[in-house]
Design a protein around this motif. Structure first.
Motif, PDB file in Angstrom:
ATOM      1  N   SER A 338      -4.580  12.189  -3.559  1.00 46.01           N
ATOM      2  CA  SER A 338      -3.412  11.603  -4.204  1.00 46.01           C
ATOM      3  C   SER A 338      -2.560  10.819  -3.210  1.00 46.01           C
ATOM      4  CB  SER A 338      -2.571  12.712  -4.863  1.00 46.01           C
ATOM      5  OG  SER A 338      -1.401  12.183  -5.439  1.00 46.01           O
ATOM      6  N   ARG A 339      -2.384  11.373  -2.013  1.00 46.90           N
ATOM      7  CA  ARG A 339      -1.590  10.703  -0.987  1.00 46.90           C
ATOM      8  C   ARG A 339      -2.253   9.402  -0.545  1.00 46.90           C
ATOM      9  NH1 ARG A 339       3.408  11.062  -0.580  1.00 46.90           N
ATOM     10  NH2 ARG A 339       3.250   8.812  -0.461  1.00 46.90           N
ATOM     11  N   MET A 340      -3.568   9.427  -0.377  1.00 46.77           N
ATOM     12  CA  MET A 340      -4.283   8.217   0.039  1.00 46.77           C
ATOM     13  C   MET A 340      -4.153   7.112  -1.006  1.00 46.77           C
ATOM     14  SD  MET A 340      -7.793   9.417   1.975  1.00 46.77           S
ATOM     15  CE  MET A 340      -8.216  10.877   1.051  1.00 46.77           C
ATOM     16  N   VAL A 341      -4.269   7.495  -2.288  1.00 46.93           N
ATOM     17  CA  VAL A 341      -4.176   6.500  -3.355  1.00 46.93           C
ATOM     18  C   VAL A 341      -2.779   5.897  -3.406  1.00 46.93           C
ATOM     19  CG1 VAL A 341      -4.237   6.196  -5.859  1.00 46.93           C
ATOM     20  CG2 VAL A 341      -6.036   7.511  -4.728  1.00 46.93           C
ATOM     21  N   ILE A 342      -1.776   6.746  -3.277  1.00 54.13           N
ATOM     22  CA  ILE A 342      -0.391   6.252  -3.297  1.00 54.13           C
ATOM     23  C   ILE A 342      -0.166   5.247  -2.171  1.00 54.13           C
ATOM     24  CG2 ILE A 342       2.009   6.923  -2.893  1.00 54.13           C
ATOM     25  CD1 ILE A 342       1.358   9.556  -4.350  1.00 54.13           C
ATOM     26  N   GLU A 343      -0.641   5.585  -0.971  1.00 54.56           N
ATOM     27  CA  GLU A 343      -0.457   4.677   0.164  1.00 54.56           C
ATOM     28  C   GLU A 343      -1.297   3.413   0.007  1.00 54.56           C
ATOM     29  OE1 GLU A 343      -0.925   6.679   3.878  1.00 54.56           O
ATOM     30  OE2 GLU A 343       0.611   8.188   3.414  1.00 54.56           O
ATOM     31  N   GLY A 344      -2.491   3.568  -0.598  1.00 55.73           N
ATOM     32  CA  GLY A 344      -3.348   2.405  -0.816  1.00 55.73           C
ATOM     33  C   GLY A 344      -2.724   1.379  -1.740  1.00 55.73           C
ATOM     34  N   LYS A 345      -1.880   1.865  -2.668  1.00 58.82           N
ATOM     35  CA  LYS A 345      -1.204   0.948  -3.586  1.00 58.82           C
ATOM     36  C   LYS A 345      -0.036   0.218  -2.915  1.00 58.82           C
ATOM     37  CE  LYS A 345      -2.466   3.175  -7.925  1.00 58.82           C
ATOM     38  NZ  LYS A 345      -2.006   3.749  -9.204  1.00 58.82           N
ATOM     39  N   LYS A 346       0.310   0.644  -1.704  1.00 58.18           N
ATOM     40  CA  LYS A 346       1.413   0.016  -0.976  1.00 58.18           C
ATOM     41  C   LYS A 346       0.913  -0.734   0.267  1.00 58.18           C
ATOM     42  CE  LYS A 346       4.601   3.735  -2.357  1.00 58.18           C
ATOM     43  NZ  LYS A 346       5.472   4.828  -1.868  1.00 58.18           N
ATOM     44  N   LEU A 347      -0.372  -0.606   0.564  1.00 57.40           N
ATOM     45  CA  LEU A 347      -0.939  -1.171   1.796  1.00 57.40           C
ATOM     46  C   LEU A 347      -1.437  -2.588   1.543  1.00 57.40           C
ATOM     47  CD1 LEU A 347      -1.635  -0.493   4.754  1.00 57.40           C
ATOM     48  CD2 LEU A 347      -3.860   0.317   3.931  1.00 57.40           C
ATOM     49  N   ARG A 348      -0.854  -3.550   2.260  1.00 52.76           N
ATOM     50  CA  ARG A 348      -1.244  -4.954   2.111  1.00 52.76           C
ATOM     51  C   ARG A 348      -2.488  -5.227   2.945  1.00 52.76           C
ATOM     52  NH1 ARG A 348       2.295  -8.586  -0.101  1.00 52.76           N
ATOM     53  NH2 ARG A 348       4.289  -7.704  -0.786  1.00 52.76           N
ATOM     54  N   ALA A 349      -3.577  -5.575   2.259  1.00 52.09           N
ATOM     55  CA  ALA A 349      -4.852  -5.787   2.943  1.00 52.09           C
ATOM     56  C   ALA A 349      -4.787  -6.961   3.911  1.00 52.09           C
ATOM     57  CB  ALA A 349      -5.960  -6.018   1.911  1.00 52.09           C
ATOM     58  N   ASP A 350      -4.048  -7.998   3.577  1.00 55.28           N
ATOM     59  CA  ASP A 350      -3.987  -9.164   4.463  1.00 55.28           C
ATOM     60  C   ASP A 350      -3.269  -8.856   5.776  1.00 55.28           C
ATOM     61  OD1 ASP A 350      -5.028 -11.587   2.776  1.00 55.28           O
ATOM     62  OD2 ASP A 350      -3.708 -10.466   1.421  1.00 55.28           O
ATOM     63  N   ASP A 351      -2.334  -7.923   5.756  1.00 55.22           N
ATOM     64  CA  ASP A 351      -1.556  -7.611   6.950  1.00 55.22           C
ATOM     65  C   ASP A 351      -2.179  -6.483   7.776  1.00 55.22           C
ATOM     66  OD1 ASP A 351       0.285  -9.516   6.124  1.00 55.22           O
ATOM     67  OD2 ASP A 351       1.518  -8.046   5.042  1.00 55.22           O
ATOM     68  N   PHE A 352      -2.906  -5.566   7.118  1.00 54.58           N
ATOM     69  CA  PHE A 352      -3.439  -4.390   7.820  1.00 54.58           C
ATOM     70  C   PHE A 352      -4.906  -4.181   7.435  1.00 54.58           C
ATOM     71  CE2 PHE A 352       1.082  -3.720   6.811  1.00 54.58           C
ATOM     72  CZ  PHE A 352       1.611  -3.609   8.090  1.00 54.58           C
ATOM     73  N   VAL A 353      -5.763  -5.093   7.912  1.00 55.59           N
ATOM     74  CA  VAL A 353      -7.162  -5.068   7.472  1.00 55.59           C
ATOM     75  C   VAL A 353      -7.891  -3.797   7.923  1.00 55.59           C
ATOM     76  CG1 VAL A 353      -7.465  -7.548   7.203  1.00 55.59           C
ATOM     77  CG2 VAL A 353      -7.771  -6.510   9.466  1.00 55.59           C
ATOM     78  N   PHE A 354      -7.654  -3.340   9.142  1.00 59.14           N
ATOM     79  CA  PHE A 354      -8.349  -2.140   9.607  1.00 59.14           C
ATOM     80  C   PHE A 354      -7.891  -0.903   8.823  1.00 59.14           C
ATOM     81  CE2 PHE A 354      -9.213  -4.865  13.290  1.00 59.14           C
ATOM     82  CZ  PHE A 354     -10.547  -4.567  13.503  1.00 59.14           C
TER      83      PHE A 354
END
Length: 457
Positions: A338-354
Motif C-alpha cells: 500500500s505504501r509503495m502504491v501511494i508513493e508511486g502515484k506521487k513519483l514523477r517518472a521524468d524527474d526520478f527515473v531510477f
C-alpha cells in the motif's frame, strides 16, 4: 359456497366462509390435543403472539399470500374446522368480539383495536379440503422446513437485510442490525476486493459484531454505524476493508480461529482494531470531505465519441507524469505494498527515473509473493520461477485468469529482454542501464492488469 359433499378426497376448493362458523383444530401440532375452544383461545393468546398478530391484522388485514385451510366439522352442518390458521382465527374472533378474550387486560387491548382499526369482515377466504389428511401435504410444505427445496426456504441474515434495504413494511420494527455489513460486503464484491467464493464464506453476523464496536469502526475510518461514509483516502479505505474481510474468512481448520471471529469478546475486538493501526492497515490519510464509496461504473461511450476515447487511451501512458496510474487500486491489505502504491502515484517518472523504475520492480516482486503466499504456492528467491509458478496456478484455477494475464506473466518470467522482465528492471536498479520515463510508464501499464488480478485472487 360449495357443498361439503361435492368435493372428493384428493381435491380442494377456494371458498368463502362466515367467521362465526369456524372452529379451532383440536389436534393442532403447536400444542397438546385440546378440545375446549375457550382453553384453546387462552393458550393462543398466552403463548402464540396472537395479540401482536391482531394488531397487524387490525392495521393491514389478512395476508393475501397465505390462506387458511378448513375441513368439514364432524358434527355441525355447514361449520368448519380450521386445520391451518388457528392463530389468525383467534385474532379475528377477538377483534370481532373482545369480550371473548381470556383476561381483562386482553379485553381492553382488543376493544381498543376494534375501535381504532379496520373493521373485520364477517367472512373469510379459505381453502376447503375434503379431509384433514388431504391438507397434510400442504401443511408439511409450509411448516416442516426447506425439505430440499420443497418447503418454504427461509431467508438467511443476508437475504433478510437485503429485503429490508429495498423498502419499508407496514410493521414497526427495529433497524436491521446487519444493514451496514451488507453494504460493505456488496461494495467489496462489486469493487473486486472480494470474489464471490470468498464472500460466501463470510458470516454477515460476524461482520456486524465487529462493526458494532466503535473502536473497529474508527480503525476502519467508518464515520457512522449506518453506512460506509468515510473521510479516508479511497485506496487506503479499500485496503483496510479487504484486510478486515479476509480476516473474517474461516481457515478451514476447526482448531484455528480466524482473526475476525464471532467467538470474541468486546475487549478482543478492541484489540483487533488496535492491531490494524499497529500493522499500518488503518487508513492514515484522513480529512477528505465525508463521502460514501461506491464501485466505479464504467460509462459506455457515446457512438460518436468512441474513436476520440480510444485515441486518448493510447496517448495517456506517455503523457501522465506519475509512475502508478491513478485508477489503480491496491486491495491487498498489505501495508508495505500500500505504501509503495501511494508513493508511486506521487513519483514523477521524468524527474526520478531510477526511483520510478525501482518501484515498479518492487511492486512486481511484492504482488507476486503475496499471491504465492496466499495460495500456498511457496516462496522462491528466483522471481522468474515464482512468476512462472503463479502463472500456472492462475491458469489452473476453477475460474482461471484471463489468457492475456497469463501471457503477460509468462513473458515477464521467460523473456529476459522484455522491458518489464525482472532482469531488465533489475539492471536499471543496479545502474546497468538508464531507463526512460516513457518505458517505465509503459511497463507499469503492461503489468497493472496482472497486479490487479493477482491482488484480488
Amino acid at each position: 359456497m360449495a357443498k361439503q359433499g361435492d368435493i372428493e378426497e384428493q381435491n380442494f376448493e377456494e371458498i368463502s366462509v362466515p367467521i362465526n362458523r369456524l372452529h379451532f383444530y383440536p389436534q393442532n401440532p403447536r400444542r397438546e390435543p385440546m378440545a375446549d375452544e375457550d382453553a384453546i383461545r387462552a393458550a393462543l393468546c398466552a403463548d402464540e403472539g396472537v395479540i401482536n398478530l391482531a394488531k397487524h391484522l387490525s392495521a393491514n388485514g389478512l395476508n393475501p399470500l397465505d390462506r387458511i385451510a378448513v375441513i368439514a366439522h364432524p358434527k355441525l352442518p355447514q361449520h368448519f374446522v380450521v386445520v391451518e390458521g388457528n392463530r389468525r382465527l383467534c385474532a379475528l374472533q377477538l377483534l370481532r368480539d373482545p369480550e371473548r378474550a381470556p383476561s381483562a387486560s386482553a379485553k381492553k387491548i382488543f376493544a381498543k383495536l376494534q375501535n381504532d382499526g379496520t373493521p373485520v369482515s364477517t367472512t373469510i377466504a379459505a381453502v376447503y379440503f375434503g379431509k384433514a389428511e388431504t391438507a397434510r401435504t400442504w401443511m408439511s410444505v409450509k411448516h416442516e422446513g426447506e425439505q430440499g427445496g420443497i418447503g418454504t426456504v427461509e431467508w438467511d441474515a443476508t437475504q433478510k437485510t437485503r429485503f429490508n434495504r429495498q423498502g419499508t413494511t407496514s410493521q414497526v420494527r427495529p433497524k436491521n442490525p446487519n444493514m451496514q455489513s451488507l453494504a460493505l460486503l456488496d461494495y467489496a464484491e462489486a469493487k473486486g476486493l472480494l470474489n464471490t467464493e470468498e464472500r460466501g464464506k463470510i458470516a454477515i453476523t460476524t461482520i456486524t459484531r465487529y462493526l458494532s464496536n466503535p473502536n473497529v469502526r474508527a480503525a476502519l475510518a467508518l464515520l457512522t454505524a449506518e453506512d460506509l461514509t468515510t473521510d479516508a483516502d479511497p485506496q487506503q479505505f479499500d485496503a483496510a476493508m479487504r484486510r478486515f474481510l479476509l480476516d473474517a474468512i474461516p481457515t478451514g481448520d476447526p482448531n484455528v480461529i480466524p482473526p475476525v471471529s464471532s467467538r470474541t469478546t468486546s475487549s478482543e475486538r478492541k484489540a483487533y482494531a488496535e492491531k490494524l493501526r499497529q500493522d499500518g492497515i488503518a487508513p492514515t490519510e484522513r480529512g477528505a470531505p465525508p463521502y460514501e464509496p461506491t464501485p466505479k461504473v464504467e460509462e459506455t461511450p457515446e457512438p460518436n465519441k468512441t474513436t476520440v476515447a480510444k485515441k486518448r487511451g493510447k496517448r495517456s501512458p506517455d503523457l501522465r507524469p506519475y509512475v502508478v496510474r491513478t485508477d489503480f487500486r491496491d486491495v491487498s491489505g498489505d501495508p508495505a505494498l500500500s505504501r509503495m502504491v501511494i508513493e508511486g502515484k506521487k513519483l514523477r517518472a521524468d524527474d526520478f527515473v531510477f526511483s520510478a523504475n525501482y518501484i515498479v520492480r518492487a511492486i512486481l516482486e511484492r504482488v507476486v509473493n503475496l499471491y504465492a503466499k496466499r495460495n500456498g504456492i511457496g516462496v522462491s528467491r528466483d522471481l522468474e520461477k515464482l512468476i512462472t509458478a503463479c502463472a500456472r496456478h492462475a491458469e489452473s484455477r476453477t475460474q482461471p485468469a484471463p489468457r492475456a494475464i497469463v501471457q503477460v506473466m509468462n513473458k515477464t518470467a521467460s523473456n529476459q529482454h522484455a522491458s518489464h522482465a525482472p532482469d531488465t528492471l533489475g539492471a536499471g536498479v543496479h545502474g546497468g542501464i538508464i531507463p526512460s520515463a516513457k518505458d517505465i510508464r509503459r511497463n507499469w501499464d503492461t503489468l497493472q492488469p496482472v497486479f490487479e488480478w493477482l491482488s484480488t485472487n
